[in-house]
Design an enzyme around this catalytic site. Sequence first.
Site, PDB file in Angstrom:
ATOM      1  N   ASP A  51     -48.537  10.325  10.985  1.00 51.53           N
ATOM      2  CA  ASP A  51     -49.338   9.123  11.274  1.00 51.53           C
ATOM      3  C   ASP A  51     -49.171   8.022  10.226  1.00 51.53           C
ATOM      4  OD1 ASP A  51     -50.556  10.463   9.211  1.00 51.53           O
ATOM      5  OD2 ASP A  51     -52.576  10.336  10.022  1.00 51.53           O
ATOM      6  N   ARG A  81     -55.775  13.227  14.470  1.00 55.39           N
ATOM      7  CA  ARG A  81     -57.045  12.501  14.613  1.00 55.39           C
ATOM      8  C   ARG A  81     -56.820  11.071  15.107  1.00 55.39           C
ATOM      9  NH1 ARG A  81     -60.839  14.269  10.000  1.00 55.39           N
ATOM     10  NH2 ARG A  81     -58.973  13.752   8.840  1.00 55.39           N
ATOM     11  N   ASP A 130     -49.488  15.220  10.705  1.00 59.43           N
ATOM     12  CA  ASP A 130     -49.826  14.313  11.814  1.00 59.43           C
ATOM     13  C   ASP A 130     -48.755  13.279  12.155  1.00 59.43           C
ATOM     14  OD1 ASP A 130     -52.186  15.655  11.881  1.00 59.43           O
ATOM     15  OD2 ASP A 130     -53.467  13.962  11.388  1.00 59.43           O
ATOM     16  N   ASP A 143     -52.023   8.772   4.069  1.00 63.78           N
ATOM     17  CA  ASP A 143     -52.464   7.399   3.794  1.00 63.78           C
ATOM     18  C   ASP A 143     -53.509   7.282   2.685  1.00 63.78           C
ATOM     19  OD1 ASP A 143     -51.030   5.772   5.350  1.00 63.78           O
ATOM     20  OD2 ASP A 143     -52.536   5.468   6.915  1.00 63.78           O
ATOM     21  N   THR A 163     -47.920  15.084   5.639  1.00 57.10           N
ATOM     22  CA  THR A 163     -49.025  15.372   6.555  1.00 57.10           C
ATOM     23  C   THR A 163     -48.426  15.811   7.882  1.00 57.10           C
ATOM     24  OG1 THR A 163     -50.710  14.382   7.997  1.00 57.10           O
ATOM     25  CG2 THR A 163     -49.207  12.857   6.957  1.00 57.10           C
ATOM     26  N   GLY A 213     -54.880  16.845   3.208  1.00 54.68           N
ATOM     27  CA  GLY A 213     -54.537  18.074   3.942  1.00 54.68           C
ATOM     28  C   GLY A 213     -53.155  18.575   3.554  1.00 54.68           C
ATOM     29  N   ARG A 250     -59.874  17.008  -1.836  1.00 55.51           N
ATOM     30  CA  ARG A 250     -60.249  15.615  -1.640  1.00 55.51           C
ATOM     31  C   ARG A 250     -61.131  15.256  -2.836  1.00 55.51           C
ATOM     32  NH1 ARG A 250     -58.150  15.118   3.386  1.00 55.51           N
ATOM     33  NH2 ARG A 250     -58.514  16.816   4.835  1.00 55.51           N
TER      34      ARG A 250
HETATM   35  O1  F6P Z   1     -53.689  17.044   7.822  1.00 57.01           O
HETATM   36  C1  F6P Z   1     -54.096  16.228   8.867  1.00 57.01           C
HETATM   37  C2  F6P Z   1     -55.173  16.901   9.623  1.00 57.01           C
HETATM   38  O2  F6P Z   1     -54.688  18.159   9.973  1.00 57.01           O
HETATM   39  C3  F6P Z   1     -55.701  16.198  10.850  1.00 57.01           C
HETATM   40  O3  F6P Z   1     -54.932  16.370  11.993  1.00 57.01           O
HETATM   41  C4  F6P Z   1     -57.069  16.790  10.965  1.00 57.01           C
HETATM   42  O4  F6P Z   1     -57.914  15.934  11.645  1.00 57.01           O
HETATM   43  C5  F6P Z   1     -57.475  16.943   9.564  1.00 57.01           C
HETATM   44  O5  F6P Z   1     -56.299  17.096   8.816  1.00 57.01           O
HETATM   45  C6  F6P Z   1     -58.396  18.099   9.286  1.00 57.01           C
HETATM   46  O6  F6P Z   1     -58.664  18.142   7.941  1.00 57.01           O
HETATM   47  P1  F6P Z   1     -59.587  19.178   7.170  1.00 57.01           P
HETATM   48  O7  F6P Z   1     -58.672  19.939   6.280  1.00 57.01           O
HETATM   49  O8  F6P Z   1     -60.527  18.336   6.404  1.00 57.01           O
HETATM   50  O9  F6P Z   1     -60.250  20.047   8.189  1.00 57.01           O
END
Ligand code: F6P
Length: 322
Positions: free
Chosen positions: A131, A173, A129, A105, A127, A13, A74
Amino acid sequence: MEKKTIAVLTSGGDAPGMNAAIRAVVRTGIMHGAQILGVRRGYNGLLHGDMLELSLRSVSNIIGHGGTALLTARSPEFATPEGVQKAVSICRGFGIDGVVVIGGDGSFKGARALSQAGVPCVGIPGTIDNDIASTDYTIGFDTAMNTAVEMIDRLRDTTESHDRCSVVEVMGRRCGDIALLTGIAVGATAILVPEIPYDFEKDIIQRMQFTQKHGKKHFVILVAEGVGRVGGLAEAIEARTGIETRATVLGHVQRGGSPTLRDRVAGSRMGYRAVELLLEGKGNRVVGMHGDAIVDYDITEALEMKREFREDIYRMALEISI
Ligand code: F6P
């Protein structure tokens, strides 16, 4: 001395401040005599040799922009042993001596696999988050929270005007940090995070009733994404209390926007250190922050660290949100 070639990519992300890190990698590398290649769309782009040489000026004026100038993706293919071997051959083909990987991570796991296969990598935590256990701070966290606060302040205006309750979902998350700090900043009546199980009656209804007794007529319940969907919770609160309740999911809006000063500086400092490490011949590392200091760890050591949720801050938040 032979000129080194360093590649930089962003993965997973996106997060505001990634551009500051890219810019620092490019400028530090070039100022230290290296060639810098920018890989587009993360490990996926690496597998397709999708990269271009970056100059000092190619990163002009990106520090104030959200998202990632290198784009991100990804890559299920890179997660396989064959994918990693293919990435190694591509790196050899481009004469890459080291890779800076900016992401979370999952991106660090990729950086470890690539390092173990012979291409030294250094990870930078990017990120929203916050996290990642090996760092107190991840790039993007501050901007995301400031965006959330701005949005919830707006929401509070209408929530207050109607004597309603708003159940708001913020990102996170596996980690409740955005919910926790944002919850303090907006004076949420309850804050639900994945790290602490909650009891509907005790942690929501009784808190609402208690604050109601002290004159409160509108409520903001802040919920981290990892706790569960807010629509059902809003219905349950309305059914139980009779207070009109609405659910709002802030969603991906939290990931965009111009990075705050904190994210620009954190990205710049970590980008600088990542290049220093590679030029010192140190790979298989991740950089991070402890307090104000830039630190670095072996990737495996970093990935095995456990994150501690700040329960002290959580308890404080609950006490003052009446
Ligand atoms: O970047 C982290 C995050 O924003 C999380 O908080 C969230 O669950 C996830 O990415 C969403 O990712 P995607 O881009 O796959 O919707």
